[in-house]
Enzyme design. Structure first.
Site, PDB file in Angstrom:
ATOM      1  N   ARG A 121       0.837  -1.208   0.000  1.00 54.30           N
ATOM      2  CA  ARG A 121       0.000   0.000   0.000  1.00 54.30           C
ATOM      3  C   ARG A 121       0.865   1.249   0.000  1.00 54.30           C
ATOM      4  O   ARG A 121       1.299   1.735   1.044  1.00 54.30           O
ATOM      5  CB  ARG A 121      -0.905  -0.022   1.234  1.00 54.30           C
ATOM      6  CG  ARG A 121      -1.790   1.199   1.344  1.00 54.30           C
ATOM      7  CD  ARG A 121      -2.884   1.239   0.314  1.00 54.30           C
ATOM      8  NE  ARG A 121      -3.790   0.116   0.437  1.00 54.30           N
ATOM      9  CZ  ARG A 121      -4.564  -0.317  -0.576  1.00 54.30           C
ATOM     10  NH1 ARG A 121      -4.528   0.282  -1.748  1.00 54.30           N
ATOM     11  NH2 ARG A 121      -5.352  -1.360  -0.408  1.00 54.30           N
ATOM     12  N   ARG A 169       2.148  -6.442 -10.040  1.00 53.83           N
ATOM     13  CA  ARG A 169       2.581  -5.841  -8.769  1.00 53.83           C
ATOM     14  C   ARG A 169       2.945  -6.882  -7.718  1.00 53.83           C
ATOM     15  O   ARG A 169       3.483  -6.518  -6.671  1.00 53.83           O
ATOM     16  CB  ARG A 169       1.524  -4.876  -8.230  1.00 53.83           C
ATOM     17  CG  ARG A 169       0.178  -5.491  -7.872  1.00 53.83           C
ATOM     18  CD  ARG A 169      -0.739  -4.428  -7.250  1.00 53.83           C
ATOM     19  NE  ARG A 169      -2.096  -4.904  -7.043  1.00 53.83           N
ATOM     20  CZ  ARG A 169      -2.999  -4.264  -6.330  1.00 53.83           C
ATOM     21  NH1 ARG A 169      -2.694  -3.121  -5.752  1.00 53.83           N
ATOM     22  NH2 ARG A 169      -4.224  -4.737  -6.206  1.00 53.83           N
ATOM     23  N   HIS A 204       0.694   3.284 -10.529  1.00 55.69           N
ATOM     24  CA  HIS A 204      -0.341   3.678  -9.546  1.00 55.69           C
ATOM     25  C   HIS A 204       0.315   4.479  -8.412  1.00 55.69           C
ATOM     26  O   HIS A 204       0.393   4.038  -7.265  1.00 55.69           O
ATOM     27  CB  HIS A 204      -0.968   2.386  -9.022  1.00 55.69           C
ATOM     28  CG  HIS A 204      -2.240   2.530  -8.253  1.00 55.69           C
ATOM     29  ND1 HIS A 204      -2.378   3.360  -7.156  1.00 55.69           N
ATOM     30  CD2 HIS A 204      -3.439   1.928  -8.405  1.00 55.69           C
ATOM     31  CE1 HIS A 204      -3.608   3.244  -6.684  1.00 55.69           C
ATOM     32  NE2 HIS A 204      -4.266   2.384  -7.425  1.00 55.69           N
ATOM     33  N   ASP A 263     -12.441   8.976  -6.653  1.00 58.91           N
ATOM     34  CA  ASP A 263     -11.894   7.845  -7.410  1.00 58.91           C
ATOM     35  C   ASP A 263     -12.330   8.046  -8.862  1.00 58.91           C
ATOM     36  O   ASP A 263     -13.477   7.748  -9.210  1.00 58.91           O
ATOM     37  CB  ASP A 263     -12.424   6.526  -6.829  1.00 58.91           C
ATOM     38  CG  ASP A 263     -11.651   5.320  -7.316  1.00 58.91           C
ATOM     39  OD1 ASP A 263     -10.822   5.471  -8.239  1.00 58.91           O
ATOM     40  OD2 ASP A 263     -11.889   4.222  -6.780  1.00 58.91           O
ATOM     41  N   GLU A 316      -2.285   8.865 -11.024  1.00 61.94           N
ATOM     42  CA  GLU A 316      -1.742   7.684 -11.678  1.00 61.94           C
ATOM     43  C   GLU A 316      -1.615   7.882 -13.192  1.00 61.94           C
ATOM     44  O   GLU A 316      -2.543   8.347 -13.849  1.00 61.94           O
ATOM     45  CB  GLU A 316      -2.659   6.491 -11.398  1.00 61.94           C
ATOM     46  CG  GLU A 316      -2.912   6.297  -9.908  1.00 61.94           C
ATOM     47  CD  GLU A 316      -4.032   5.303  -9.627  1.00 61.94           C
ATOM     48  OE1 GLU A 316      -4.190   4.348 -10.408  1.00 61.94           O
ATOM     49  OE2 GLU A 316      -4.756   5.501  -8.641  1.00 61.94           O
TER      50      GLU A 316
HETATM   51  O1  TA6 Z   1      -6.701   3.555  -8.790  1.00 64.76           O
HETATM   52  C1  TA6 Z   1      -7.758   3.692  -7.924  1.00 64.76           C
HETATM   53  C2  TA6 Z   1      -8.183   2.314  -7.458  1.00 64.76           C
HETATM   54  O2  TA6 Z   1      -8.526   1.513  -8.539  1.00 64.76           O
HETATM   55  C3  TA6 Z   1      -9.330   2.513  -6.457  1.00 64.76           C
HETATM   56  O3  TA6 Z   1     -10.561   2.098  -6.960  1.00 64.76           O
HETATM   57  C4  TA6 Z   1      -8.861   1.880  -5.193  1.00 64.76           C
HETATM   58  O4  TA6 Z   1      -9.540   0.765  -4.803  1.00 64.76           O
HETATM   59  C5  TA6 Z   1      -7.362   1.740  -5.410  1.00 64.76           C
HETATM   60  O5  TA6 Z   1      -7.118   1.666  -6.772  1.00 64.76           O
HETATM   61  C6  TA6 Z   1      -6.568   0.709  -4.639  1.00 64.76           C
HETATM   62  O6  TA6 Z   1      -6.687  -0.575  -5.140  1.00 64.76           O
HETATM   63  P1  TA6 Z   1      -6.018  -1.780  -4.366  1.00 64.76           P
HETATM   64  O7  TA6 Z   1      -6.318  -3.003  -5.197  1.00 64.76           O
HETATM   65  O8  TA6 Z   1      -4.546  -1.510  -4.304  1.00 64.76           O
HETATM   66  O9  TA6 Z   1      -6.660  -1.824  -2.992  1.00 64.76           O
END
Ligand code: TA6
Length: 305
Positions: A76, A102, A172, A216, A275
């Protein structure tokens, strides 16, 4: 060569006073980069840029205090690589959100000390039995990370298959901000976006983007540079890009932050994702043998004008 142990990686790819391989958090092998302009770290799992900090700046990338550092788990924060699908899998919800790049272990392809004091690391990921179970296509990914006063991250996607295919993806990037309620993102005025927190409605951005609730959004058909103006930290983070038609902006705000196990309840105040992406209608189709370059160029300056 296939990744070996830390001493062998250092003997093969280490560069004195610039590149060292170490066991990072959770014992995940990590490249540690230092040069006259900045410091950065990249875990081999996910080719995940965990940190980037020019010597005259606070950390540019944000990582949660609650991030998991475990084999096969996403981290994260930093810059996770999203490939070959952005968001949930389009037809099979049992497949991992944001694809598999990832969470796979990448190979070190090379390292070099560049002109003007920059340092470069190249990592690669090819299809395997494991990836083909999730996505049947053959591919060769190369990730070129150049660390100087600016961070450049370039993902090259090569279609090594015999047929054309389409993919979506993103760098991201999670950025550190002083207080998300005070920042403004400039560069998206007039751009159409899909609003994920409002049933994917198509809307148009008017003026700069500010934050007072969960956000988002997939901004479509834009190659604009975005600036994150941050009065609390008195700085501006510029995110320029190439080979990217979408810009995704995310902040989970209060309820979603609480619902995420690897995200502190109040941490949403100190981060924002901007992103460099190709998502939704901006999916990329590659002919056999063709390649696509997706590049983010990230610069922090002490300037809030
Ligand atoms: O890029 C935004 C997103 O797609 C959100 O919808 C949010 O859930 C985030 O990515 C994080 O995704 P993750 O799979 O890392 O929890």
């Amino acid at each position: 060569m296939l990744n070996a142990d830390i001493p062998t990686l250092n003997a093969t790819f280490g560069i004195t006073r610039q590149i060292t391989f170490v066991n990072g958090p959770g014992d995940l092998p990590m490249v540690s980069i230092q040069n006259s302009a900045a410091e950065a770290t990249i875990t081999l799992q996910g080719a995940h840029i965990l940190s980037f900090q020019p010597h005259d700046q606070q950390p540019v990338l944000w990582v949660s205090q609650h991030a998991l550092f475990e084999a096969g788990k996403g981290i994260r924060g930093g810059i996770p690589i999203v490939f070959p699908w952005f968001g949930p899998h389009p037809t099979d919800p049992s497949k991992p959100q944001h694809g598999f790049a990832r969470t796979m272990v990448w190979q070190v392809l090379g390292t070099s000390a560049g002109a003007e004091g920059t340092t470069q690391v190249r990592l690669g990921l090819n299809d395997t039995d494991q990836t083909r179970e999730l996505w049947p296509q053959a591919f060769a990914l190369e990730y070129v990370v150049t660390v100087g006063s600016t961070l450049e991250a370039k993902l090259i996607v090569r279609n090594t298959d015999e047929a054309a295919y389409t993919w979506t993806g993103a760098l991201h990037s999670y950025f550190t901000v002083g207080d998300v309620r005070q920042i403004a993102i400039r560069g998206l005025d007039g751009t159409m976006y899909l609003d994920k927190v409002d049933a994917m409605q198509r809307k148009t951005q008017h003026g700069e983007l500010t934050f007072d609730s969960e956000t988002d959004r997939i901004y479509l058909d834009t190659d604009a540079t975005c600036d994150i103006h941050d009065p609390a930290l008195q700085r501006r983070i510029q995110v320029a890009k190439q080979g990217s038609r979408s810009t995704v902006v995310w902040n989970p705000w209060i309820d979603k932050a609480r619902a995420l196990a690897d995200f502190g309840d109040d941490e949403y105040l100190g981060m924002v994702c901007v992103e460099t992406a190709n998502a939704a209608a901006d999916a990329v189709t590659l002919a056999p043998g063709a390649e696509h370059r997706l590049k983010a160029i990230i610069t922090a300056t002490s300037d809030v004008a």
